[in-house]
Motif scaffolding. Structure first.
Motif, PDB file in Angstrom:
ATOM      1  N   ASP A 104     -44.185  72.418  19.487  1.00  0.00           N
ATOM      2  CA  ASP A 104     -44.072  73.814  19.093  1.00  0.00           C
ATOM      3  C   ASP A 104     -43.700  74.670  20.298  1.00  0.00           C
ATOM      4  O   ASP A 104     -42.801  75.500  20.240  1.00  0.00           O
ATOM      5  CB  ASP A 104     -45.391  74.323  18.499  1.00  0.00           C
ATOM      6  CG  ASP A 104     -45.781  73.607  17.222  1.00  0.00           C
ATOM      7  OD1 ASP A 104     -44.863  73.246  16.458  1.00  0.00           O
ATOM      8  OD2 ASP A 104     -46.980  73.407  16.994  1.00  0.00           O
ATOM      9  N   ILE A 105     -44.417  74.456  21.407  1.00  0.00           N
ATOM     10  CA  ILE A 105     -44.242  75.275  22.604  1.00  0.00           C
ATOM     11  C   ILE A 105     -44.096  74.379  23.826  1.00  0.00           C
ATOM     12  O   ILE A 105     -44.864  73.422  24.006  1.00  0.00           O
ATOM     13  CB  ILE A 105     -45.443  76.224  22.798  1.00  0.00           C
ATOM     14  CG1 ILE A 105     -45.515  77.239  21.656  1.00  0.00           C
ATOM     15  CG2 ILE A 105     -45.365  76.951  24.137  1.00  0.00           C
ATOM     16  CD1 ILE A 105     -46.789  78.074  21.661  1.00  0.00           C
ATOM     17  N   ILE A 106     -43.120  74.698  24.653  1.00  0.00           N
ATOM     18  CA  ILE A 106     -42.948  74.045  25.951  1.00  0.00           C
ATOM     19  C   ILE A 106     -43.291  75.062  27.029  1.00  0.00           C
ATOM     20  O   ILE A 106     -42.766  76.178  27.031  1.00  0.00           O
ATOM     21  CB  ILE A 106     -41.499  73.555  26.162  1.00  0.00           C
ATOM     22  CG1 ILE A 106     -41.122  72.502  25.127  1.00  0.00           C
ATOM     23  CG2 ILE A 106     -41.316  73.009  27.580  1.00  0.00           C
ATOM     24  CD1 ILE A 106     -39.642  72.138  25.154  1.00  0.00           C
ATOM     25  N   VAL A 107     -44.179  74.682  27.956  1.00  0.00           N
ATOM     26  CA  VAL A 107     -44.505  75.530  29.096  1.00  0.00           C
ATOM     27  C   VAL A 107     -43.977  74.853  30.349  1.00  0.00           C
ATOM     28  O   VAL A 107     -44.284  73.684  30.607  1.00  0.00           O
ATOM     29  CB  VAL A 107     -46.018  75.765  29.212  1.00  0.00           C
ATOM     30  CG1 VAL A 107     -46.333  76.614  30.445  1.00  0.00           C
ATOM     31  CG2 VAL A 107     -46.553  76.442  27.952  1.00  0.00           C
ATOM     32  N   ILE A 108     -43.186  75.578  31.119  1.00  0.00           N
ATOM     33  CA  ILE A 108     -42.608  75.045  32.349  1.00  0.00           C
ATOM     34  C   ILE A 108     -43.482  75.484  33.524  1.00  0.00           C
ATOM     35  O   ILE A 108     -43.542  76.662  33.860  1.00  0.00           O
ATOM     36  CB  ILE A 108     -41.174  75.558  32.564  1.00  0.00           C
ATOM     37  CG1 ILE A 108     -40.290  75.212  31.357  1.00  0.00           C
ATOM     38  CG2 ILE A 108     -40.576  74.985  33.843  1.00  0.00           C
ATOM     39  CD1 ILE A 108     -38.924  75.885  31.392  1.00  0.00           C
ATOM     40  N   GLY A 109     -44.187  74.547  34.134  1.00  0.00           N
ATOM     41  CA  GLY A 109     -45.023  74.861  35.288  1.00  0.00           C
ATOM     42  C   GLY A 109     -46.494  74.891  34.954  1.00  0.00           C
ATOM     43  O   GLY A 109     -46.904  75.439  33.930  1.00  0.00           O
ATOM     44  N   SER A 110     -47.315  74.305  35.844  1.00  0.00           N
ATOM     45  CA  SER A 110     -48.752  74.207  35.591  1.00  0.00           C
ATOM     46  C   SER A 110     -49.561  75.064  36.555  1.00  0.00           C
ATOM     47  O   SER A 110     -50.659  74.689  36.962  1.00  0.00           O
ATOM     48  CB  SER A 110     -49.218  72.752  35.685  1.00  0.00           C
ATOM     49  OG  SER A 110     -49.146  72.282  37.028  1.00  0.00           O
ATOM     50  N   GLY A 111     -49.005  76.223  36.950  1.00  0.00           N
ATOM     51  CA  GLY A 111     -49.806  77.183  37.684  1.00  0.00           C
ATOM     52  C   GLY A 111     -50.847  77.801  36.771  1.00  0.00           C
ATOM     53  O   GLY A 111     -50.966  77.445  35.594  1.00  0.00           O
ATOM     54  N   MET A 112     -51.607  78.749  37.300  1.00  0.00           N
ATOM     55  CA  MET A 112     -52.666  79.358  36.494  1.00  0.00           C
ATOM     56  C   MET A 112     -52.098  80.032  35.243  1.00  0.00           C
ATOM     57  O   MET A 112     -52.716  79.993  34.176  1.00  0.00           O
ATOM     58  CB  MET A 112     -53.441  80.382  37.327  1.00  0.00           C
ATOM     59  CG  MET A 112     -54.254  79.787  38.468  1.00  0.00           C
ATOM     60  SD  MET A 112     -55.537  78.606  37.924  1.00  0.00           S
ATOM     61  CE  MET A 112     -54.702  77.043  38.225  1.00  0.00           C
ATOM     62  N   GLY A 113     -50.928  80.646  35.352  1.00  0.00           N
ATOM     63  CA  GLY A 113     -50.315  81.272  34.184  1.00  0.00           C
ATOM     64  C   GLY A 113     -49.881  80.252  33.151  1.00  0.00           C
ATOM     65  O   GLY A 113     -50.171  80.382  31.957  1.00  0.00           O
ATOM     66  N   GLY A 114     -49.187  79.212  33.604  1.00  0.00           N
ATOM     67  CA  GLY A 114     -48.689  78.202  32.682  1.00  0.00           C
ATOM     68  C   GLY A 114     -49.804  77.444  31.992  1.00  0.00           C
ATOM     69  O   GLY A 114     -49.764  77.209  30.781  1.00  0.00           O
TER      70      GLY A 114
END
Length: 698
Positions: A104-114
């Motif tokens: 459903d959703i792809i998040v690019i990056g695993s920082g605190m926001g991602g």
């Protein structure tokens, strides 16, 4: 209604917290002592390899005058080809992992926001994958380790100063932990050490009386005046400060649904109508207000150091950056926290929350391109060639400078996308950061003269606090966390302010004699900073690691090693959305001209700092779900602790909900268009629905 709408956004922004510093690392040097082979040069001098073109570059030129009145920002045109090849470092991964799939959703990056966006989206019921280029999770908040003489030494590389993680608090990151029902053990401390031209002093957090005593001690005969000026400043900002408990950043979303999710703040707005008049002040330059009330030098210096965590001193910082400090830092329960096991535990905690709700994290999975079809983000192409499709949305936690690289210009693309790419790629930023990591023998070391692991060092109050050769910080987490190194040892992280010019570094080759010499020269000031506290620190060395801006860029995925975006308060940043047209709103929007493409992290609202970055991820997650689900989440969270009671939008939220729920998510985030206009009951898209991932979210 317009006025109230903006007042709610301002109240939420006022919860922006004390930001934290970024950092990075580089190859190890095993020795017990090193002395720089060259004398320390001031920041007005260039290395022997600096060309005439570079010397005239305004980024470097501004460091020739680092007087206190200067505000430093750096700019680069991302449309230009880089002049030098980027170095690669072992330990960062090759980015070639990652499987094809559909989510459903792809998040690019695993920082605190991602991670916050991914974890909350999974809790909302979406099928989520978070793709991280590095082999470590957490973005700037990760930890690395080195073995030495059979012992393991672990260093944090980014954020080091955290408030409000030890108990339910106004810190958005702690709120997210509690919503996900995840815990992170910490040890606490109650102060921040200062090493200044006039000597050592300590800011006592959690004590109004302690701070008054500090002003009396440090200001001499001006002590009573300093207290009166501080009280006058607090009184002027009292209403805005009080708004931090009227509505939280987690109540926000970027569509009409925020009228319902922030409706719980209505009683505060009605009883504090002056918040309307103060709204522009929230986003404006803090120094304008400070100049009205504060004249005592010590107090002005203190305020500047509190603001510098956002990248600017009071001149350039938003008023909102001080509001949380005014309200929270003097409460008896306030305390700084050291995560047990290192700052990597921030990311680990969010990862557990993500996976508990069915989400997935893939490390070493570098995104090469965001795929756009008919003006809509439909997925990503990985470095290994695999395609990952997104049914609902793609969220980029990468910096704006890296995000624009993921969408190469194409013939006939929408003009809005071209304009967005050009503006985002040229946004001003803070400079780079240099680091020094020390492992020392603590045998016979007496640290009874300090009370805290975190310290700021200022060389000269007349020079800019953005000057990387003037302000730095050192952090000794092993004072409280004994898991970070062998018994009888300490680990210390020292880092400069984010004002290091990148140009002198980018032409140097890591490992070359020239590069190694320049590294030692630039971090000499960091060594001297620690010597203020531990005079024989060089003789105690087990080993040291110097982290240059090049290493910072590579390990923390920060273009040109930047501390973050640097749009000074008092004017609206490009792409700041509707608020930017009526207020001096200094952060870009979470939304983009590309349908189903959002951003999160410290380069967009609400700004720099671990808590703010986490909040941006939460706002992105909220924006992608129906307002009904958002309201349910807030209601659930409000019952977890009395501190969170204000999160619940209450009866007024239910009053507004029928008016806005048919418009949430906003059209560009919908798989299909409206069913039949406003007021339509939402599809049940919550984590309690076992078939949620097979359904369309309207």
């Amino acid at each position: 209604m317009i006025g109230r709408r903006f007042s709610l956004a301002a109240a939420a922004l006022s919860a922006t917290l004390l930001s934290t510093s970024c950092s990075a690392f580089a190859p190890v040097h095993h020795h017990h002592r090193f002395v720089s082979s060259t004398l320390l040069r001031s920041t007005i001098e260039e290395t022997s390899t600096t060309t005439e073109t570079e010397a005239s570059n305004k980024n470097v030129a501004q460091t020739q005058d680092t007087s206190r009145s200067k505000v430093m920002t750096f700019s680069y045109d991302m449309s230009l080809e880089p002049a030098y090849e980027k170095p690669t470092y072992p330990g960062t991964g090759n980015g070639l992992s990652g499987e094809a799939g559909e989510y459903d959703i792809i998040v690019i990056g695993s920082g605190m926001g991602g991670l916050s966006c991914a974890a909350l989206s999974a809790k909302y019921g979406s099928r989520v994958i978070c793709l991280e280029s590095h082999i470590k999770v957490g973005g700037s908040a990760h930890t690395f380790s080195r073995m030495h003489d059979g012992g393991k030494y672990s260093f944090e590389v980014g954020p080091s100063i955290f408030e409000g993680l030890d108990r339910p608090s106004l810190n958005p990151l702690r709120m997210i932990f509690d919503i996900l029902e995840e815990t992170m053990p910490v040890k606490t401390y109650k102060g921040l050490g200062y090493w200044t031209p006039t000597g050592y002093w300590r800011f006592p957090i959690g004590s109004r009386e302690g701070f008054r005593n500090l002003l009396m001690e440090q200001c001499g005969e001006d002590g009573p005046k300093a207290i009166a000026e501080w009280d006058a400043l607090r009184e002027r900002l009292r209403t805005l400060g009080g708004s931090t408990t009227a509505v939280a950043l987690l109540n926000l979303r970027q569509d009409a649904g925020f009228l319902a999710t922030t409706a719980g703040s209505l009683p505060f707005v009605l009883t504090h109508p002056d918040v309307f008049g103060d709204l522009p002040l929230t986003f404006d330059d803090l120094s304008k207000t400070v100049d009205q009330f504060v004249t005592v030098p010590f107090l002005r210096n203190f305020i500047d150091t509190m603001c510098i965590f956002c990248g600017f001193p009071a001149k350039g910082a938003m008023t909102a950056h001080l509001l949380y400090i005014l309200e929270r830092f003097f409460e008896e329960s306030a305390a700084f926290s050291v995560p047990i096991g290192g700052t990597c535990e921030l990311g680990n905690t969010l990862q557990r929350g993500l996976e508990k709700h069915g989400g997935k994290l893939q490390l070493n999975s570098h995104v090469e391109e965001i795929l756009i079809e008919n003006g809509r983000a439909v997925g990503v192409r990985l470095k290994n060639g695999n395609i990952v499709k997104a049914r609902k949305a793609v969220v980029s936690n990468a910096t704006p400078f890296d995000t624009v690289k993921l969408m190469p210009a194409t013939e006939g693309e929408p003009k809005g996308l071209t304009k967005w790419r050009n503006e985002m790629g040229k946004l001003p930023r803070h400079g780079a950061i240099s680091h020094l990591f020390l492992a020392i023998d603590a045998t016979g070391l007496d640290l009874s003269h300090i009370d805290d692991p975190a310290h700021l060092v200022v060389q000269d109050w007349d020079r800019s606090l953005q000057d990387s050769q003037n302000l730095c910080s050192f952090f000794i987490p092993s004072i409280l966390d004994k898991t970070l190194c062998p018994p009888g040892k300490h680990v210390i992280h020292v880092y400069s302010s984010g004002g290091e010019p990148y140009e002198p570094w980018e032409k140097l080759t890591p490992g070359s004699e020239e590069y190694e010499a320049y590294k030692k020269e630039r971090v000499e000031v960091l060594f001297r900073a620690v010597e203020r506290c531990i005079p024989d620190v060089r003789d105690r060395l087990e080993f040291s690691i110097i982290g240059s801006p090049l290493a910072h860029e590579a390990f923390l995925r920060r273009d040109r090693g930047t501390y973050g975006m640097a749009w000074a308060a008092g004017s609206s940043a490009p792409q700041s959305g509707l608020l930017g047209s009526v207020l001096p709103f200094p952060f870009p929007n979470l939304k983009t001209p590309v349908d189903a493409l959002l951003r999160c992290g410290d380069s967009c609202f609400p700004g720099i700092g671990t808590p703010s970055a986490a909040a941006s991820g939460a706002i992105a997650a909220n924006t992608m779900t129906n307002v009904d689900n958002h309201l349910k989440l807030l209601s659930e969270a409000s019952k977890k602790d009395p501190m969170y009671k204000f999160l619940d939008a209450g009866i007024m939220g239910q009053v507004y909900k029928p008016l806005v729920q048919g418009f949430t998510p906003s059209p560009e985030l919908r798989v299909d268009q409206y069913v039949s206009g406003a007021g339509v009951a939402p599809v049940d898209y919550t984590a309690t629905d076992p078939n949620v991932s097979d359904r369309i979210d309207l």
